[in-house]
Design a protein around this motif. Structure first.
Motif, PDB file in Angstrom:
ATOM      1  N   ILE A  68     -20.840  -1.241  29.766  1.00 14.38           N
ATOM      2  CA  ILE A  68     -21.279  -2.036  30.913  1.00 14.38           C
ATOM      3  C   ILE A  68     -21.940  -3.317  30.422  1.00 14.38           C
ATOM      4  N   ASN A  69     -22.796  -3.208  29.404  1.00 20.87           N
ATOM      5  CA  ASN A  69     -23.506  -4.383  28.886  1.00 20.87           C
ATOM      6  C   ASN A  69     -22.571  -5.491  28.422  1.00 20.87           C
ATOM      7  N   ILE A  70     -21.407  -5.120  27.874  1.00 19.07           N
ATOM      8  CA  ILE A  70     -20.490  -6.153  27.376  1.00 19.07           C
ATOM      9  C   ILE A  70     -19.358  -6.436  28.372  1.00 19.07           C
ATOM     10  N   GLY A  71     -19.380  -5.776  29.520  1.00 21.79           N
ATOM     11  CA  GLY A  71     -18.406  -6.082  30.566  1.00 21.79           C
ATOM     12  C   GLY A  71     -17.106  -5.314  30.493  1.00 21.79           C
ATOM     13  N   LEU A  72     -17.116  -4.128  29.881  1.00 26.30           N
ATOM     14  CA  LEU A  72     -15.922  -3.285  29.831  1.00 26.30           C
ATOM     15  C   LEU A  72     -16.048  -2.197  30.888  1.00 26.30           C
ATOM     16  N   PRO A  73     -15.212  -2.208  31.925  1.00 28.36           N
ATOM     17  CA  PRO A  73     -15.289  -1.171  32.952  1.00 28.36           C
ATOM     18  C   PRO A  73     -14.860   0.193  32.413  1.00 28.36           C
ATOM     19  N   ILE A  74     -15.623   1.221  32.758  1.00 25.28           N
ATOM     20  CA  ILE A  74     -15.288   2.588  32.365  1.00 25.28           C
ATOM     21  C   ILE A  74     -15.471   3.503  33.566  1.00 25.28           C
ATOM     22  N   MET A  75     -14.592   4.480  33.673  1.00 26.29           N
ATOM     23  CA  MET A  75     -14.613   5.404  34.810  1.00 26.29           C
ATOM     24  C   MET A  75     -14.547   6.833  34.286  1.00 26.29           C
ATOM     25  N   GLU A  76     -15.387   7.708  34.846  1.00 28.84           N
ATOM     26  CA  GLU A  76     -15.349   9.124  34.489  1.00 28.84           C
ATOM     27  C   GLU A  76     -14.597   9.904  35.558  1.00 28.84           C
ATOM     28  N   SER A  77     -13.533  10.580  35.120  1.00 31.15           N
ATOM     29  CA  SER A  77     -12.779  11.465  36.005  1.00 31.15           C
ATOM     30  C   SER A  77     -12.017  12.451  35.141  1.00 31.15           C
ATOM     31  N   GLU A  78     -12.479  13.689  35.143  1.00 29.06           N
ATOM     32  CA  GLU A  78     -11.817  14.712  34.342  1.00 29.06           C
ATOM     33  C   GLU A  78     -10.388  14.946  34.821  1.00 29.06           C
ATOM     34  N   GLU A  79     -10.190  14.975  36.137  1.00 28.35           N
ATOM     35  CA  GLU A  79      -8.846  15.184  36.668  1.00 28.35           C
ATOM     36  C   GLU A  79      -7.880  14.089  36.215  1.00 28.35           C
ATOM     37  N   ALA A  80      -8.308  12.843  36.348  1.00 30.51           N
ATOM     38  CA  ALA A  80      -7.457  11.718  35.952  1.00 30.51           C
ATOM     39  C   ALA A  80      -7.187  11.748  34.460  1.00 30.51           C
ATOM     40  N   ALA A  81      -8.222  11.975  33.675  1.00 30.30           N
ATOM     41  CA  ALA A  81      -8.076  11.982  32.220  1.00 30.30           C
ATOM     42  C   ALA A  81      -7.109  13.055  31.751  1.00 30.30           C
ATOM     43  N   ASN A  82      -7.114  14.194  32.410  1.00 35.06           N
ATOM     44  CA  ASN A  82      -6.214  15.288  32.031  1.00 35.06           C
ATOM     45  C   ASN A  82      -4.789  15.079  32.535  1.00 35.06           C
ATOM     46  N   ALA A  83      -4.632  14.441  33.687  1.00 32.44           N
ATOM     47  CA  ALA A  83      -3.313  14.334  34.318  1.00 32.44           C
ATOM     48  C   ALA A  83      -2.505  13.114  33.873  1.00 32.44           C
ATOM     49  N   ILE A  84      -3.175  12.025  33.567  1.00 38.49           N
ATOM     50  CA  ILE A  84      -2.482  10.780  33.225  1.00 38.49           C
ATOM     51  C   ILE A  84      -1.905  10.884  31.820  1.00 38.49           C
ATOM     52  N   SER A  85      -0.691  10.402  31.658  1.00 36.12           N
ATOM     53  CA  SER A  85       0.005  10.454  30.366  1.00 36.12           C
ATOM     54  C   SER A  85       0.134   9.064  29.745  1.00 36.12           C
ATOM     55  N   ALA A  86       0.318   9.049  28.439  1.00 37.76           N
ATOM     56  CA  ALA A  86       0.567   7.794  27.726  1.00 37.76           C
ATOM     57  C   ALA A  86       1.777   7.105  28.333  1.00 37.76           C
ATOM     58  N   GLY A  87       1.661   5.805  28.528  1.00 35.32           N
ATOM     59  CA  GLY A  87       2.756   5.018  29.072  1.00 35.32           C
ATOM     60  C   GLY A  87       2.798   4.943  30.584  1.00 35.32           C
ATOM     61  N   ASP A  88       2.038   5.796  31.285  1.00 38.73           N
ATOM     62  CA  ASP A  88       1.995   5.723  32.746  1.00 38.73           C
ATOM     63  C   ASP A  88       1.425   4.377  33.173  1.00 38.73           C
ATOM     64  N   GLU A  89       1.843   3.916  34.330  1.00 34.02           N
ATOM     65  CA  GLU A  89       1.271   2.723  34.956  1.00 34.02           C
ATOM     66  C   GLU A  89       0.159   3.204  35.874  1.00 34.02           C
ATOM     67  N   VAL A  90      -1.046   2.655  35.694  1.00 36.24           N
ATOM     68  CA  VAL A  90      -2.215   3.124  36.438  1.00 36.24           C
ATOM     69  C   VAL A  90      -2.930   1.934  37.067  1.00 36.24           C
ATOM     70  N   GLU A  91      -3.446   2.168  38.276  1.00 31.87           N
ATOM     71  CA  GLU A  91      -4.278   1.164  38.949  1.00 31.87           C
ATOM     72  C   GLU A  91      -5.640   1.781  39.241  1.00 31.87           C
ATOM     73  N   VAL A  92      -6.686   1.012  38.999  1.00 32.48           N
ATOM     74  CA  VAL A  92      -8.056   1.456  39.241  1.00 32.48           C
ATOM     75  C   VAL A  92      -8.699   0.503  40.235  1.00 32.48           C
ATOM     76  N   ASP A  93      -9.258   1.048  41.300  1.00 33.09           N
ATOM     77  CA  ASP A  93      -9.997   0.259  42.292  1.00 33.09           C
ATOM     78  C   ASP A  93     -11.481   0.532  42.072  1.00 33.09           C
ATOM     79  N   PHE A  94     -12.183  -0.447  41.535  1.00 27.37           N
ATOM     80  CA  PHE A  94     -13.594  -0.258  41.199  1.00 27.37           C
ATOM     81  C   PHE A  94     -14.475  -0.192  42.447  1.00 27.37           C
ATOM     82  N   ASP A  95     -14.014  -0.772  43.570  1.00 29.76           N
ATOM     83  CA  ASP A  95     -14.792  -0.731  44.811  1.00 29.76           C
ATOM     84  C   ASP A  95     -14.832   0.674  45.406  1.00 29.76           C
ATOM     85  N   THR A  96     -13.711   1.396  45.303  1.00 29.67           N
ATOM     86  CA  THR A  96     -13.615   2.720  45.920  1.00 29.67           C
ATOM     87  C   THR A  96     -13.689   3.862  44.904  1.00 29.67           C
ATOM     88  N   GLY A  97     -13.427   3.545  43.623  1.00 23.38           N
ATOM     89  CA  GLY A  97     -13.372   4.574  42.590  1.00 23.38           C
ATOM     90  C   GLY A  97     -12.040   5.307  42.557  1.00 23.38           C
TER      91      GLY A  97
END
Length: 163
Positions: A96-125
């Protein structure tokens, strides 16, 4: 605020010495330093990453030392967001201090695969795996954190307020 990109996927306990090996920490030029990001576990990362891409990992991402070089080289390689099941607390705050957005989601981390196209909405999570159509919920960023990230980090955010 949104991010969208192709996924680079990693496992558990990706530590800061893997993100940027200590043997390179004497490099003062941030552009040159960034060329060594992830090289001990993914020799093709810096050759293949594109601006806007997303990094996904499972548990305890960013464990190890408290060096801010780790989130910095990830951001300097164009990664628009890191999604993980969990983050080391110091890495989380340094990001956060250097401006890199990070999101915690165990479900997403386990389900998303390498090469998938992903969109993240920081307003809604909401994290959307465009490749599979699955959606996952993470905590949304409050406006003050979005302002820090949008500014490119805490120091830049403070300068904007003063100037």
């Amino acid at each position: 605020m949104k991010a969208r990109g192709s996924v680079f996927k990693y496992g558990d306990n990706v530590d800061t010495d893997v993100i940027i090996p200590a043997r390179y920490l004497n490099i003062a030029d941030p552009v040159e330093l960034a060329t060594h990001c992830m090289e001990d576990i993914d020799t093709e990362f810096v050759k293949n990453v594109k601006k806007g891409d997303i990094m996904v990992a499972t548990k305890n991402f960013g464990c190890g030392s408290s060096r801010e070089h780790a989130p910095q080289v990830i951001r300097d390689n164009g990664i628009s967001c890191v999604i993980a099941s969990s983050f080391a607390r110091i890495f989380y705050r340094s990001s956060i201090n250097i401006g890199l957005p990070i999101m915690e989601s165990e479900e997403a981390a386990n389900a998303i695969s390498a090469g998938d196209e992903v969109e993240v909405d920081f307003d809604t999570g909401i994290i959307t795996d465009i490749t599979t159509g699955e959606q996952f919920q993470a905590a949304a960023f409050p406006p003050f954190l979005q302002n820090i990230i949008r500014a490119g980090g805490l120091l830049k955010s403070l300068k904007e307020r003063e100037g």
